[in-house]
Design a protein around this motif. Sequence first.
Motif, PDB file in Angstrom:
ATOM      1  N   CYS A 119     -17.523  -0.008   1.009  1.00  0.00           N
ATOM      2  CA  CYS A 119     -17.117  -1.103   0.136  1.00  0.00           C
ATOM      3  C   CYS A 119     -15.758  -0.838  -0.511  1.00  0.00           C
ATOM      4  N   TYR A 120     -15.450   0.411  -0.777  1.00  0.00           N
ATOM      5  CA  TYR A 120     -14.187   0.734  -1.448  1.00  0.00           C
ATOM      6  C   TYR A 120     -13.031   0.943  -0.472  1.00  0.00           C
ATOM      7  N   THR A 121     -13.326   1.140   0.804  1.00  0.00           N
ATOM      8  CA  THR A 121     -12.259   1.437   1.765  1.00  0.00           C
ATOM      9  C   THR A 121     -11.227   0.316   1.894  1.00  0.00           C
ATOM     10  N   PRO A 122     -11.614  -0.972   2.034  1.00  0.00           N
ATOM     11  CA  PRO A 122     -10.573  -2.018   2.155  1.00  0.00           C
ATOM     12  C   PRO A 122      -9.655  -2.085   0.945  1.00  0.00           C
ATOM     13  N   TYR A 123     -10.219  -1.927  -0.253  1.00  0.00           N
ATOM     14  CA  TYR A 123      -9.383  -2.004  -1.452  1.00  0.00           C
ATOM     15  C   TYR A 123      -8.426  -0.816  -1.545  1.00  0.00           C
ATOM     16  N   VAL A 124      -8.911   0.365  -1.226  1.00  0.00           N
ATOM     17  CA  VAL A 124      -8.042   1.543  -1.256  1.00  0.00           C
ATOM     18  C   VAL A 124      -6.920   1.396  -0.237  1.00  0.00           C
ATOM     19  N   CYS A 125      -7.250   0.898   0.955  1.00  0.00           N
ATOM     20  CA  CYS A 125      -6.220   0.686   1.980  1.00  0.00           C
ATOM     21  C   CYS A 125      -5.184  -0.341   1.525  1.00  0.00           C
ATOM     22  N   SER A 126      -5.652  -1.412   0.875  1.00  0.00           N
ATOM     23  CA  SER A 126      -4.709  -2.425   0.391  1.00  0.00           C
ATOM     24  C   SER A 126      -3.803  -1.863  -0.703  1.00  0.00           C
ATOM     25  N   MET A 127      -4.350  -1.007  -1.552  1.00  0.00           N
ATOM     26  CA  MET A 127      -3.520  -0.399  -2.597  1.00  0.00           C
ATOM     27  C   MET A 127      -2.463   0.516  -2.005  1.00  0.00           C
ATOM     28  N   VAL A 128      -2.836   1.262  -0.981  1.00  0.00           N
ATOM     29  CA  VAL A 128      -1.864   2.147  -0.324  1.00  0.00           C
ATOM     30  C   VAL A 128      -0.761   1.330   0.330  1.00  0.00           C
ATOM     31  N   LEU A 129      -1.150   0.260   1.019  1.00  0.00           N
ATOM     32  CA  LEU A 129      -0.152  -0.588   1.673  1.00  0.00           C
ATOM     33  C   LEU A 129       0.759  -1.273   0.662  1.00  0.00           C
ATOM     34  N   LEU A 130       0.199  -1.683  -0.474  1.00  0.00           N
ATOM     35  CA  LEU A 130       1.024  -2.304  -1.503  1.00  0.00           C
ATOM     36  C   LEU A 130       2.057  -1.331  -2.059  1.00  0.00           C
ATOM     37  N   ARG A 131       1.668  -0.059  -2.171  1.00  0.00           N
ATOM     38  CA  ARG A 131       2.608   0.934  -2.671  1.00  0.00           C
ATOM     39  C   ARG A 131       3.681   1.268  -1.646  1.00  0.00           C
ATOM     40  N   VAL A 132       3.314   1.205  -0.356  1.00  0.00           N
ATOM     41  CA  VAL A 132       4.259   1.590   0.699  1.00  0.00           C
ATOM     42  C   VAL A 132       5.129   0.412   1.120  1.00  0.00           C
ATOM     43  N   VAL A 133       4.486  -0.719   1.412  1.00  0.00           N
ATOM     44  CA  VAL A 133       5.201  -1.876   1.955  1.00  0.00           C
ATOM     45  C   VAL A 133       5.717  -2.796   0.858  1.00  0.00           C
ATOM     46  N   GLY A 134       4.936  -2.930  -0.209  1.00  0.00           N
ATOM     47  CA  GLY A 134       5.259  -3.926  -1.219  1.00  0.00           C
ATOM     48  C   GLY A 134       4.361  -5.141  -1.076  1.00  0.00           C
TER      49      GLY A 134
END
Length: 380
Positions: free
Chosen positions: A305-320
């Motif tokens: 359940c937490y994996t999609p949100y963690v992945c989105s947070m990482v992408l937001l920090r990297v890509v914007g």
Amino acid sequence: MSDCWFNFFLCLFRKKLAKKNKFNHTFFFESLRDHIFKKMDKICNRFMDRLVYTDASRRTYFISCAINGVFSLMAIVGNSFILNAIRNTPSLHTPSYLLLFFLAVSDLAVGLTVQPLFIIFKFAEIKRELSFYCEVATTYMCLGNSFACFSFLTMVLISVDRFLAVRLRLKYRTFATVRRVKVAVVFSVILALLSALLYLLQLEMFYSYSAILVVLCLSIASVSYFRAIRLLKCHQARLISQVQPVAPQQLRHNSFSVQRSHQKPNDTQQQSSEIGNGLVRKARSASFSKSVKSMLFVYGVFVLCYTPYVCSMVLLRVVGRTAWLHKLDNIGQTIVMLNSSLNPLLYYWRIRDIRLAVRKSLGLGNEAAWTDPEITSTNK
């Protein structure tokens, strides 16, 4: 509105501290108020940047709000049943179930506060009520981060508890006490509140803190379950090599033959006793294994359940932040909050003691003897 409440509490604390006459607190509190208001302005600007993607994400917002509305009720009802069952069942007042109790409290709080705030937050964004939108968004993010952090830490405590139950065996009951569990829970609450404070005051430090916490929690929980399962397999293999299945007819025949050959009957009794003790140890080991696997299943669903949100947070920090990442971020938050609704269902399905306690509290089952515990067996 938030400024009025802040000024009210500021004046209240100023009056109380002024009675001590140690120094003039006016300058200190004025500086503190200005600093907090500046931080609030930065947080509001952070949320204002998301308004660019509101129109493109309108459909995602409506779907997420509908899902959270339904599952918020499920989280409230399901976790209320779990809490009531544990509280009213004396045999479940153990350290292991106390951790489940606090995890259910966190899930209940998510259903009562975080999910409704998410719905209000999104509708305020759609309606462009900027002042109200900023206040609700800040409250939602602070509460959401706090409860997520507390859930992570509680999951780690449960995994360590299961490992200690397998590792210590008979010493577990003296080591894992209710008092120590409460101390660990209080420490987890402090760390959860710290995450909310860092989100308000130091965003960059918050991201670093969250990353370190997630990595540590996942590492400790994964290693604990891995070592617990490995110890169980070793113990079960040792029991299988020690205990050889003997048919009852063969036992009676051996006993008759021993008595006819004028051997001591104590030899046969000792052999039967050893076999019986071995079978008891084997059954207890199976109970340990079932307990660990049940909580491992709960932990696996939690991570999923937490994996999609963690992945989105990482992408937001990297890509914007982009339009599709904004949608993924909202979907990830929704899936995280769904875990609060799934946990009580998993407890009822996977843990027999919880299932019996819930049925008993609802008057659906008879007062069965609690003789086949899964988690409480490790506390006896």
